[in-house]
Design a protein around this motif. Structure first.
Motif, PDB file in Angstrom:
ATOM      1  N   HIS A  81       0.835  -1.208   0.000  1.00 61.72           N
ATOM      2  CA  HIS A  81       0.000   0.000   0.000  1.00 61.72           C
ATOM      3  C   HIS A  81       0.868   1.256   0.000  1.00 61.72           C
ATOM      4  CE1 HIS A  81      -3.151   2.818   0.763  1.00 61.72           C
ATOM      5  NE2 HIS A  81      -2.753   3.088   1.995  1.00 61.72           N
ATOM      6  N   ILE A  82       1.907   1.283   0.826  1.00 64.27           N
ATOM      7  CA  ILE A  82       2.779   2.461   0.911  1.00 64.27           C
ATOM      8  C   ILE A  82       3.573   2.656  -0.381  1.00 64.27           C
ATOM      9  CG2 ILE A  82       4.818   3.407   2.063  1.00 64.27           C
ATOM     10  CD1 ILE A  82       3.730   2.140   4.660  1.00 64.27           C
ATOM     11  N   LEU A  83       4.249   1.593  -0.826  1.00 59.78           N
ATOM     12  CA  LEU A  83       5.072   1.730  -2.035  1.00 59.78           C
ATOM     13  C   LEU A  83       4.214   2.033  -3.253  1.00 59.78           C
ATOM     14  CD1 LEU A  83       7.769  -1.075  -1.557  1.00 59.78           C
ATOM     15  CD2 LEU A  83       7.949   1.372  -1.079  1.00 59.78           C
ATOM     16  N   GLY A  84       3.003   1.492  -3.279  1.00 57.25           N
ATOM     17  CA  GLY A  84       2.116   1.751  -4.404  1.00 57.25           C
ATOM     18  C   GLY A  84       1.588   3.170  -4.450  1.00 57.25           C
ATOM     19  N   SER A  85       1.667   3.885  -3.324  1.00 56.15           N
ATOM     20  CA  SER A  85       1.154   5.253  -3.264  1.00 56.15           C
ATOM     21  C   SER A  85       2.245   6.310  -3.440  1.00 56.15           C
ATOM     22  CB  SER A  85       0.444   5.478  -1.925  1.00 56.15           C
ATOM     23  OG  SER A  85       1.367   5.438  -0.846  1.00 56.15           O
ATOM     24  N   LEU A  86       3.501   5.894  -3.692  1.00 59.36           N
ATOM     25  CA  LEU A  86       4.591   6.851  -3.859  1.00 59.36           C
ATOM     26  C   LEU A  86       4.440   7.640  -5.161  1.00 59.36           C
ATOM     27  CD1 LEU A  86       7.695   4.673  -2.834  1.00 59.36           C
ATOM     28  CD2 LEU A  86       6.418   6.302  -1.407  1.00 59.36           C
ATOM     29  N   ALA A  90       8.171  -6.320  -1.614  1.00 56.49           N
ATOM     30  CA  ALA A  90       7.337  -5.408  -2.407  1.00 56.49           C
ATOM     31  C   ALA A  90       8.192  -4.511  -3.292  1.00 56.49           C
ATOM     32  CB  ALA A  90       6.460  -4.567  -1.478  1.00 56.49           C
ATOM     33  N   GLY A  91       9.322  -4.033  -2.758  1.00 56.87           N
ATOM     34  CA  GLY A  91      10.214  -3.200  -3.553  1.00 56.87           C
ATOM     35  C   GLY A  91      10.750  -3.935  -4.764  1.00 56.87           C
ATOM     36  N   LYS A  92      11.094  -5.194  -4.556  1.00 54.91           N
ATOM     37  CA  LYS A  92      11.598  -6.001  -5.665  1.00 54.91           C
ATOM     38  C   LYS A  92      10.517  -6.194  -6.721  1.00 54.91           C
ATOM     39  CE  LYS A  92      13.806 -10.485  -6.584  1.00 54.91           C
ATOM     40  NZ  LYS A  92      14.311 -11.751  -5.967  1.00 54.91           N
ATOM     41  N   ARG A  93       9.288  -6.460  -6.278  1.00 57.36           N
ATOM     42  CA  ARG A  93       8.190  -6.695  -7.216  1.00 57.36           C
ATOM     43  C   ARG A  93       7.807  -5.422  -7.985  1.00 57.36           C
ATOM     44  NH1 ARG A  93       6.400 -11.123  -9.112  1.00 57.36           N
ATOM     45  NH2 ARG A  93       4.176 -10.752  -8.734  1.00 57.36           N
ATOM     46  N   LEU A  94       7.940  -4.266  -7.322  1.00 58.10           N
ATOM     47  CA  LEU A  94       7.535  -3.003  -7.934  1.00 58.10           C
ATOM     48  C   LEU A  94       8.693  -2.240  -8.574  1.00 58.10           C
ATOM     49  CD1 LEU A  94       5.093  -1.755  -5.140  1.00 58.10           C
ATOM     50  CD2 LEU A  94       4.476  -2.824  -7.318  1.00 58.10           C
ATOM     51  N   GLY A  95       9.912  -2.749  -8.426  1.00 56.99           N
ATOM     52  CA  GLY A  95      11.071  -2.094  -9.004  1.00 56.99           C
ATOM     53  C   GLY A  95      11.469  -0.822  -8.292  1.00 56.99           C
ATOM     54  N   ILE A  96      11.265  -0.783  -6.964  1.00 56.72           N
ATOM     55  CA  ILE A  96      11.586   0.397  -6.160  1.00 56.72           C
ATOM     56  C   ILE A  96      12.749   0.064  -5.232  1.00 56.72           C
ATOM     57  CG2 ILE A  96      10.715   2.004  -4.415  1.00 56.72           C
ATOM     58  CD1 ILE A  96       7.892   1.460  -5.541  1.00 56.72           C
ATOM     59  N   PRO A  97      13.858   0.836  -5.278  1.00 60.32           N
ATOM     60  CA  PRO A  97      14.985   0.563  -4.384  1.00 60.32           C
ATOM     61  C   PRO A  97      14.579   0.739  -2.912  1.00 60.32           C
ATOM     62  CG  PRO A  97      15.616   2.066  -6.151  1.00 60.32           C
ATOM     63  CD  PRO A  97      14.132   1.955  -6.201  1.00 60.32           C
ATOM     64  N   VAL A  98      15.018  -0.197  -2.070  1.00 63.11           N
ATOM     65  CA  VAL A  98      14.719  -0.159  -0.638  1.00 63.11           C
ATOM     66  C   VAL A  98      16.004  -0.391   0.143  1.00 63.11           C
ATOM     67  CG1 VAL A  98      13.486  -1.283   1.267  1.00 63.11           C
ATOM     68  CG2 VAL A  98      12.341  -0.965  -0.941  1.00 63.11           C
ATOM     69  N   PRO A 118       6.042   9.389  -8.606  1.00 63.92           N
ATOM     70  CA  PRO A 118       7.077   8.898  -9.521  1.00 63.92           C
ATOM     71  C   PRO A 118       8.483   9.272  -9.059  1.00 63.92           C
ATOM     72  CG  PRO A 118       5.250   9.790 -10.768  1.00 63.92           C
ATOM     73  CD  PRO A 118       4.976  10.109  -9.330  1.00 63.92           C
ATOM     74  N   GLU A 119       8.648  10.468  -8.504  1.00 59.57           N
ATOM     75  CA  GLU A 119       9.970  10.900  -8.033  1.00 59.57           C
ATOM     76  C   GLU A 119      10.428  10.052  -6.840  1.00 59.57           C
ATOM     77  OE1 GLU A 119       7.352  12.902  -8.493  1.00 59.57           O
ATOM     78  OE2 GLU A 119       8.004  13.908 -10.355  1.00 59.57           O
ATOM     79  N   GLU A 120       9.515   9.759  -5.917  1.00 58.69           N
ATOM     80  CA  GLU A 120       9.857   8.936  -4.752  1.00 58.69           C
ATOM     81  C   GLU A 120      10.177   7.502  -5.167  1.00 58.69           C
ATOM     82  OE1 GLU A 120       7.093  11.288  -1.440  1.00 58.69           O
ATOM     83  OE2 GLU A 120       6.296   9.581  -2.568  1.00 58.69           O
ATOM     84  N   ARG A 121       9.460   6.982  -6.126  1.00 63.71           N
ATOM     85  CA  ARG A 121       9.739   5.623  -6.613  1.00 63.71           C
ATOM     86  C   ARG A 121      11.140   5.542  -7.221  1.00 63.71           C
ATOM     87  NH1 ARG A 121       4.815   2.432  -7.755  1.00 63.71           N
ATOM     88  NH2 ARG A 121       6.030   1.278  -9.290  1.00 63.71           N
ATOM     89  N   GLU A 122      11.524   6.584  -7.949  1.00 58.14           N
ATOM     90  CA  GLU A 122      12.835   6.577  -8.596  1.00 58.14           C
ATOM     91  C   GLU A 122      13.967   6.698  -7.579  1.00 58.14           C
ATOM     92  OE1 GLU A 122      15.322   8.925 -12.117  1.00 58.14           O
ATOM     93  OE2 GLU A 122      13.221   9.428 -11.725  1.00 58.14           O
ATOM     94  N   SER A 123      13.795   7.554  -6.570  1.00 56.06           N
ATOM     95  CA  SER A 123      14.860   7.746  -5.577  1.00 56.06           C
ATOM     96  C   SER A 123      14.946   6.583  -4.602  1.00 56.06           C
ATOM     97  CB  SER A 123      14.639   9.049  -4.806  1.00 56.06           C
ATOM     98  OG  SER A 123      13.447   9.002  -4.047  1.00 56.06           O
ATOM     99  N   GLY A 124      13.834   5.870  -4.410  1.00 53.44           N
ATOM    100  CA  GLY A 124      13.820   4.751  -3.490  1.00 53.44           C
ATOM    101  C   GLY A 124      13.510   5.184  -2.065  1.00 53.44           C
ATOM    102  N   MET A 160      17.257   9.442  -0.625  1.00 53.27           N
ATOM    103  CA  MET A 160      16.117   8.529  -0.581  1.00 53.27           C
ATOM    104  C   MET A 160      14.976   9.126   0.245  1.00 53.27           C
ATOM    105  SD  MET A 160      18.076   4.840  -0.162  1.00 53.27           S
ATOM    106  CE  MET A 160      16.972   3.881  -1.207  1.00 53.27           C
ATOM    107  N   HIS A 161      13.815   8.555   0.096  1.00 57.72           N
ATOM    108  CA  HIS A 161      12.612   9.003   0.810  1.00 57.72           C
ATOM    109  C   HIS A 161      12.447   8.159   2.084  1.00 57.72           C
ATOM    110  CE1 HIS A 161       8.602  10.573   1.435  1.00 57.72           C
ATOM    111  NE2 HIS A 161       8.084   9.362   1.414  1.00 57.72           N
ATOM    112  N   VAL A 162      12.280   8.826   3.232  1.00 61.79           N
ATOM    113  CA  VAL A 162      12.134   8.123   4.508  1.00 61.79           C
ATOM    114  C   VAL A 162      10.693   7.673   4.716  1.00 61.79           C
ATOM    115  CG1 VAL A 162      12.244   8.348   7.030  1.00 61.79           C
ATOM    116  CG2 VAL A 162      14.039   9.349   5.610  1.00 61.79           C
ATOM    117  N   ILE A 163      10.524   6.406   5.096  1.00 66.18           N
ATOM    118  CA  ILE A 163       9.225   5.888   5.519  1.00 66.18           C
ATOM    119  C   ILE A 163       9.315   5.617   7.014  1.00 66.18           C
ATOM    120  CG2 ILE A 163       7.491   4.070   5.280  1.00 66.18           C
ATOM    121  CD1 ILE A 163       7.772   5.685   2.737  1.00 66.18           C
ATOM    122  N   ASN A 164       8.633   6.408   7.807  1.00 63.07           N
ATOM    123  CA  ASN A 164       8.593   6.210   9.263  1.00 63.07           C
ATOM    124  C   ASN A 164       7.371   5.361   9.580  1.00 63.07           C
ATOM    125  OD1 ASN A 164       8.510   6.297  12.025  1.00 63.07           O
ATOM    126  ND2 ASN A 164       8.539   8.513  12.210  1.00 63.07           N
TER     127      ASN A 164
END
Length: 328
Positions: free
Chosen positions: A61-66, A90-98, A68-74, A144-148
């Protein structure tokens, strides 16, 4: 005043989840032969969720709501292990660096699994409160974008799908028991259930050595523990998040405590009677029911939140011992 999550948010988040997310089974549980066929406790088996714990709903849910800029930076996030696995997957499946920040003394099983998804781990000292500064440092250095996850409202919204599944599978449930750490899981489950079926009783569980939410409810506000010590490593928060705590105060009926010995006994009974492998953090809900602290007469569901546990801990518990606790 905190704006609480709504049923509409919860339902929309569940609708958007990918096929990777499993609708986990609800099974009856008996402690002995006399209870077979007359079970009052049912288990919501999130140990059978993809990655072995309940966390992937919120991670997707979180990664899917990022943006485009946040997805690219990870993203960089912190975890005691199970949320890290969920974000890694989820990051691996969505192609988002974690990148994951973890304390050094966390479960080797969970560390290996996170790395298995190709995700980098940055370790911090063995103090729950050291995780946030390390996340911020990684974010500054790498852009990178922080997820707290302790405060992000999307965590509770994602986890709340578990509550909807429970009501869909058992509309007449009377009590739901949920393990507690920083509060995102119980905030979400309680919200989904209370907003659809307000008469259902919601009971949270802390280990005695990590009673952050229990102590905070006594104080009337979030408090930080001076010491955390338990085998239940997945419940390692020394302070509840402000956002989930607001939901707990409004939507949770009670939070109870269980001892290390009671967690161990619940693990053994789950294994021997239920043929279920639960990590100690996931077994606390059944421990609360077996001791009677969460009530035994009502039609009850205990959330088994995860099953990611080392072979060494399994061997120790099945031999009747207590594993060395995690301390911070």
């Amino acid at each position: 005043m905190t704006e609480l999550i709504t049923l509409k948010e919860i339902e929309e988040a569940r609708e958007a989840l990918p096929p990777d997310i499993r609708w986990t089974p609800l099974v009856p549980f008996s402690r002995n032969s006399a209870e077979v066929g007359n079970e009052r406790l049912y288990l919501k088996l999130e140990n059978l969720q993809v990655t072995g714990a309940y966390k992937p709903r919120a991670a997707f849910h979180i990664l899917g709501s990022l943006t485009p800029e946040e997805r690219e930076s990870g993203v960089v996030m912190s975890s005691s292990g199970n949320f890290a696995q969920a974000f890694a997957y989820a990051g691996k499946r969505l192609g988002i660096p974690v990148v994951v920040v973890m304390m050094e003394n966390m479960s080797p099983y969970k560390i290996e699994a996170i790395r298995g998804y190709g995700t980098e781990i940055v370790f911090c000292e063995n103090n729950y409160n050291a995780r946030k500064p390390m996340m911020e440092k990684v974010a500054r250095e790498r852009g990178m974008h922080v997820i707290n996850t302790a405060e992000d409202h999307r965590v509770a919204v994602g986890h709340a799908g578990i509550g909807l599944e429970i009501l869909d599978d058992m509309p007449d449930v009377e009590t739901v028991i949920v393990p507690c750490s920083s509060g995102g899981l119980i905030a979400g489950v309680a919200s989904a259930i209370k907003l659809r079926s307000p008469g259902v009783r919601i009971v949270g569980v802390n280990p005695e050595g990590g009673a952050a939410i229990h102590r905070s409810l006594e104080a009337g506000e979030p408090v930080t523990l001076d010491r955390w010590e338990s085998m239940a490593d997945g419940l390692s928060a020394t302070r509840p998040g402000d956002f989930p705590f607001a939901h707990i105060r409004e939507r949770v009926d009670e939070v109870v405590l269980v001892s290390e010995e009671e967690i161990a006994e619940a693990f053994r009974v789950l294994f021997s009677r239920g043929k279920i492998l639960a990590e100690p953090s996931g077994a606390v809900s059944v421990a609360a029911w077996m001791t009677g602290r969460a009530g035994e007469g009502a039609k009850t569901i205990a959330v088994i939140s995860g099953g990611n546990v080392t072979a060494e801990i399994v061997s120790t518990l099945l031999a009747g011992g207590l594993p060395e606790p995690i301390r911070q």
